[in-house]
Design a protein around this motif. Structure first.
Motif, short mmCIF file in Angstrom:
data_model
loop_
_atom_site.label_atom_id
_atom_site.label_comp_id
_atom_site.label_asym_id
_atom_site.label_seq_id
_atom_site.Cartn_x
_atom_site.Cartn_y
_atom_site.Cartn_z
N LYS A 7 0.85 -1.19 0.00
CA LYS A 7 0.00 0.00 0.00
C LYS A 7 0.89 1.24 0.00
N GLY A 10 -0.73 8.68 0.30
CA GLY A 10 -0.87 9.84 -0.57
C GLY A 10 0.45 10.56 -0.87
N SER A 41 -3.12 5.11 -2.52
CA SER A 41 -4.05 6.16 -2.07
C SER A 41 -4.15 7.20 -3.17
N GLY A 151 -8.39 7.70 5.42
CA GLY A 151 -7.29 6.77 5.73
C GLY A 151 -7.63 5.32 5.38
#
Ligand code: ASP
Ligand code: MG
Length: 416
Positions: A7, A10, A41, A151
């Motif tokens: 993952k 941002g 993200s 989030g």
């Protein structure tokens, strides 16, 4: 061959250069013989900007349309990332949350994942492709697009890792791992090699922003090992696993600080059955997330009730509390936004008495007044004045032996 879910937050994909740097790390992982599923993200402040745009356009923001809007940030990221991977000769395919079969409940803006089907992801993996799945979103049981709350990409990644039985879930972010304290508040904070799920859950609940609370719940329930690490220095970060601490491990893992809450005191409330229910039921119905509650012993048949809640819920809470206070005949309501919550978290607390006493002694020696206290089996939290935050948390960090070891150094510039 391992299956790794990665993952990227941002800031990790904030601009074209970062996007390419991330693509290189994915290519590197893939070329080392791993299957890779990537969850990006939205780029930088993209989600904030979409919300701002909605505020600028309209006062009525139906949840369905807000979700349509704010889930687009991650679609931008996933498509661009696949293009950057193509440049590197890596075959990649993007999927929206809905295409990846991330099924949620029907609550817009904070949907919960119910199930991850993942058929198309498995299929693409079997064809040797890197799968890029948009974070923060799914499709509800009513077939509507939903988002998972701010989030939420962490949760997408951990849920996918669980469903695909991945070997690890790497969470790349702009810090190098989980720290013994927030280095901006406690300069002597250092990176932890390991924390366990229970500690990480308490840290997230106590206000640590490193991992979304719900993602840690998911990881614990499905035993998904998480590696929190930097997308800027690429160094080894912090592992979050089920492993219990052993005898040599420190009793306290970290000091967690939180200034996002405010305190409300309802003064001189009649001390009779039903008063707390009358106060907290309407707050719950309005989705105000009440945290700590303290009720003092009564004098002359009245008592004070204090509680903390997110500053973000202040407007909603104020009108409810004012109304209820008048109804139950309280003397008044006091609000205090200048508070800090300071928590000690450590799995070792379960087996070692005296931690609370030592915490209170340390704060007393610093002249710090404690306004509220709450505990769990592996956490002790106090509320103090915001002005005492730095002094109190630094003193606790030292008193509980967290200063020694590798010092925190700011992330280095990008890997070449
Ligand atoms: N882009 C979403 C947010 O800003 C989800 C995430 O970053 O995890 O909240
Ligand atoms: Mg984020």
């Amino acid at each position: 061959m391992a299956l790794i879910v990665q993952k990227y937050g941002g800031t990790s994909v904030a601009d074209p250069d970062r996007m390419r740097a991330v693509a290189e790390n994915i290519a590197f992982t893939k070329r080392h013989g791993n299957d890779v599923v990537v969850v990006p993200s939205a780029m930088g402040k993209a989600t904030d900007n979409l919300i701002k745009l909605a505020n600028d356009v309209s006062k009525t923001q139906p949840g369905r349309e807000m979700d349509m809007l704010i889930t687009t940030g991650e679609r931008v990221s996933m498509a661009l990332l696949c293009m950057a991977l193509a440049d590197l000769g890596i075959e990649a395919k993007s999927f929206t949350g809905s295409q990846a079969g991330i099924i949620t409940d029907t609550v817009h803006l904070k949907a919960k994942i119910l199930e991850v089907k993942g058929d198309r992801v498995r299929e693409a993996l079997a064809q040797g492709k890197v799968c890029v799945v948009a974070g923060f979103q799914g499709i509800s049981t009513d077939k509507e697009i939903t988002s998972l709350g701010r989030g939420g990409s962490d949760t997408t990644a951990v849920a996918l890792a669980a469903a695909l039985n991945a070997d690890a879930c790497e969470i790349y972010t702009d810090v190098t791992g989980v720290f013994t304290a927030d280095p901006r508040i406690v300069p002597q904070a250092r990176k932890l090699q390991h924390v366990n799920f229970d500690e990480m859950l308490e840290m997230a609940g106590a206000g640590s922003k490193v991992l979304a609370l719900r993602s840690v719940e998911f990881a614990r329930n499905h035993n998904v090992p998480i590696h929190v690490r930097s997308a800027f220095t690429w160094e080894h970060g912090t592992w979050v696993t089920s492993q219990e601490p052993n005898m040599e491990d420190p009793i306290i893992s970290g000091v967690v600080t939180d200034t996002s809450e405010a305190k409300v005191t309802v003064v001189a409330v009649p001390d009779r059955p039903g008063i707390s229910a009358a106060l907290f039921e309407p707050l719950a119905a309005a989705n105000v997330n009440v945290d700590m509650i303290v009720q003092n012993t009564s004098h002359d048949g009245t008592t004070d009730i204090s509680f903390t809640m997110p500053k973000a819920d202040k407007a909603t809470a104020e009108s409810i509390v004012a109304r209820v206070a008048a109804e139950i005949g309280a003397a008044g309501v006091e609000h205090d936004a200048e508070i800090a919550k300071i928590s000690l978290v450590g799995a070792g607390m379960k087996t070692s008495p005296g931690i609370a006493a030592k915490m209170f002694r340390t704060l007393a020696d610093e002249g710090v007044n404690i306004e509220m206290i709450s505990t769990s089996t592996i956490r002790i939290s106090v509320v103090t004045s915001a002005a005492d935050l730095e002094r109190a948390s630094r003193a606790l960090h030292t008193a509980f032996g967290l200063d020694s070891g590798q010092a925190y150094s700011a992330p280095l510039p990008e890997r070449k």
